[in-house]
Enzyme design. Structure first.
Site, PDB file in Angstrom:
ATOM      1  N   CYS A  46      -0.933   4.003  -6.341  1.00 50.12           N
ATOM      2  CA  CYS A  46      -1.824   3.299  -5.401  1.00 50.12           C
ATOM      3  C   CYS A  46      -1.966   1.884  -5.927  1.00 50.12           C
ATOM      4  O   CYS A  46      -2.176   1.681  -7.133  1.00 50.12           O
ATOM      5  CB  CYS A  46      -3.179   4.002  -5.360  1.00 50.12           C
ATOM      6  SG  CYS A  46      -4.458   3.080  -4.476  1.00 50.12           S
ATOM      7  N   CYS A  73       0.863  -1.184   0.000  1.00 49.75           N
ATOM      8  CA  CYS A  73       0.000   0.000   0.000  1.00 49.75           C
ATOM      9  C   CYS A  73       0.898   1.232   0.000  1.00 49.75           C
ATOM     10  O   CYS A  73       1.735   1.378   0.907  1.00 49.75           O
ATOM     11  CB  CYS A  73      -0.866  -0.043   1.262  1.00 49.75           C
ATOM     12  SG  CYS A  73      -1.863   1.431   1.549  1.00 49.75           S
TER      13      CYS A  73
HETATM   14  N1  DGL Z   1      -3.848   0.457  -1.970  1.00 50.88           N
HETATM   15  C1  DGL Z   1      -3.706   1.665  -1.194  1.00 50.88           C
HETATM   16  C2  DGL Z   1      -2.512   2.474  -1.698  1.00 50.88           C
HETATM   17  O1  DGL Z   1      -1.671   1.939  -2.398  1.00 50.88           O
HETATM   18  C3  DGL Z   1      -5.033   2.355  -1.192  1.00 50.88           C
HETATM   19  C4  DGL Z   1      -5.105   3.518  -0.328  1.00 50.88           C
HETATM   20  C5  DGL Z   1      -6.419   3.791   0.328  1.00 50.88           C
HETATM   21  O2  DGL Z   1      -6.944   2.909   0.993  1.00 50.88           O
HETATM   22  O3  DGL Z   1      -6.845   4.947   0.227  1.00 50.88           O
HETATM   23  O4  DGL Z   1      -2.327   3.620  -1.378  1.00 50.88           O
END
Ligand code: DGL
Length: 263
Positions: free
Chosen positions: A185, A75
Site C-alpha cells: 500500500c 495506489c
Molecule cells: N494508497 C492506497 C493503496 O496503495 C491505500 C488504499 C486505501 O485507500 O485503502 O492501496
C-alpha cells in the site's frame, strides 16, 4: 501522445501515493506533475471492486481534462482492481503499482515472506494471479492493514495508537519467522521507521516505489515524451479534504501548489 511539457498525472485514495510521486520526480526532475488526493473517499481498500473502478474512472477523467500525458495509478488497491478496465478504456498509458512479492520471494532466506496491504488488494483477482505461482514454493503471510490508512490520513503517523495497531500486525508475522516484509500500500512507506521500531533488523522491507519510477521513465522514453526542460517542473496537488497533512508530507519541495477542491 501529448507534448513533452504536458504533465504526468497521479492519483491515490489520499496522500499515500506521494511516496511514489517522490520517487518519480526524483528520477525525472524535469517533469510537471498533477497529483489527485481523493482523501474524501479514503480508504479505497474496504470498498467493493465496482466502487473502486468508478472512483478510478472519476480520477482518470479529471487528469485527462488537465491533459496528462501518462497516468500513474499511485495506489495498489486501485491498480489491482481497476487497471485492466482503465487500460481497456483509455488510450493514455497507465503505470500501476502492485505489491513487490516477486523480489521478496527472491530475497527470502526463511522461505517466508509477509505482506501488509489492504483487503481490496489482497482479495483482488490480479493479486491472486501474481501470488499463486509464488505460493507454490514460498509461504506468504498475508495481513490486512485495517485502520492504518485512516490514521495516516489523519496525520497520526507517529501516534501511540499507530504504534499499537502496527505492532498487532507485525508481531504475528515475525512469530511466523518471515524475513521480508512487502509493503503493498503506497501509504505504508511512511510507516517504515515505526515498523523498524517493532522489528529491529529482523526484516528486509520492500516496496515498489523505485520500480514504478523506472517503469515511468521507460514508458515516457518509448513514447518520446520525456520533458527536457528544467523550468517545466511544477507540482500541482488537488485534494478534496483539508490540505494540512498533505502539506506536511510534501513540504521542503519547491514549485508546489496545493488546491483544496471537490472532485
Ligand atoms: N494508497 C492506497 C493503496 O496503495 C491505500 C488504499 C486505501 O485507500 O485503502 O492501496
Amino acid at each position: 501522445m501529448m507534448a513533452n511539457s504536458n504533465p504526468i498525472g497521479f492519483f491515490d485514495s489520499g496522500i499515500g501515493g506521494t511516496s511514489i510521486w517522490k520517487e518519480v520526480t526524483s528520477l525525472l526532475p524535469k517533469e510537471r506533475t498533477i497529483y489527485l488526493s481523493d482523501s474524501k473517499n479514503a480508504p479505497y481498500g474496504d470498498r467493493p471492486t465496482d466502487e473502486i473502478i468508478a472512483l478510478a474512472i472519476k480520477n482518470t477523467e479529471f487528469l485527462l481534462e488537465k491533459n496528462c500525458k501518462l497516468i500513474v495509478v499511485a495506489c495498489n488497491t486501485a491498480t489491482t482492481n481497476a487497471i485492466t478496465y482503465l487500460r481497456n478504456t483509455y488510450t493514455v498509458p497507465f503505470i500501476g503499482i502492485e505489491p513487490a512479492i516477486k523480489p521478496a520471494a527472491l530475497k527470502t532466506k526463511t522461505n517466508k515472506i509477509g505482506i501488509l496491504a489492504t483487503k481490496g488488494t489482497l482479495n483482488s483477482a490480479l493479486f491472486e494471479k501474481t501470488s499463486s505461482t509464488i505460493k507454490q514454493h514460498i509461504h506468504i503471510k498475508e495481513t490486512i492493514g485495517k485502520g492504518l490508512v485512516p490514521l495516516i490520513e489523519a496525520g497520526k503517523i507517529a501516534s501511540k495508537e499507530m504504534q499499537t495497531l502496527l505492532a498487532s500486525y507485525i508481531t504475528p508475522m515475525l512469530e511466523e519467522n518471515i524475513d521480508c516484509l512487502v509493503l503493498g500500500c503506497t501509504h505504508y512507506p511512511y510507516l517504515i521507521p515505526y515498523i523498524k521500531k517493532i522489528a529491529g533488523n529482523r526484516l528486509t522491507i520492500i516496496d515498489s516505489g523505485q520500480a514504478v519510477a523506472k517503469q515511468t521513465k521507460v514508458v515516457l522514453t518509448k513514447h518520446e515524451c520525456i520533458s527536457d526542460t528544467a523550468s517545466n517542473a511544477q507540482y500541482h496537488f488537488y485534494i478534496n479534504s483539508k490540505k494540512t497533512v498533505l502539506e506536511n508530507i510534501v513540504k521542503g519541495q519547491d514549485k508546489i501548489q496545493i488546491t483544496e477542491q471537490d472532485f
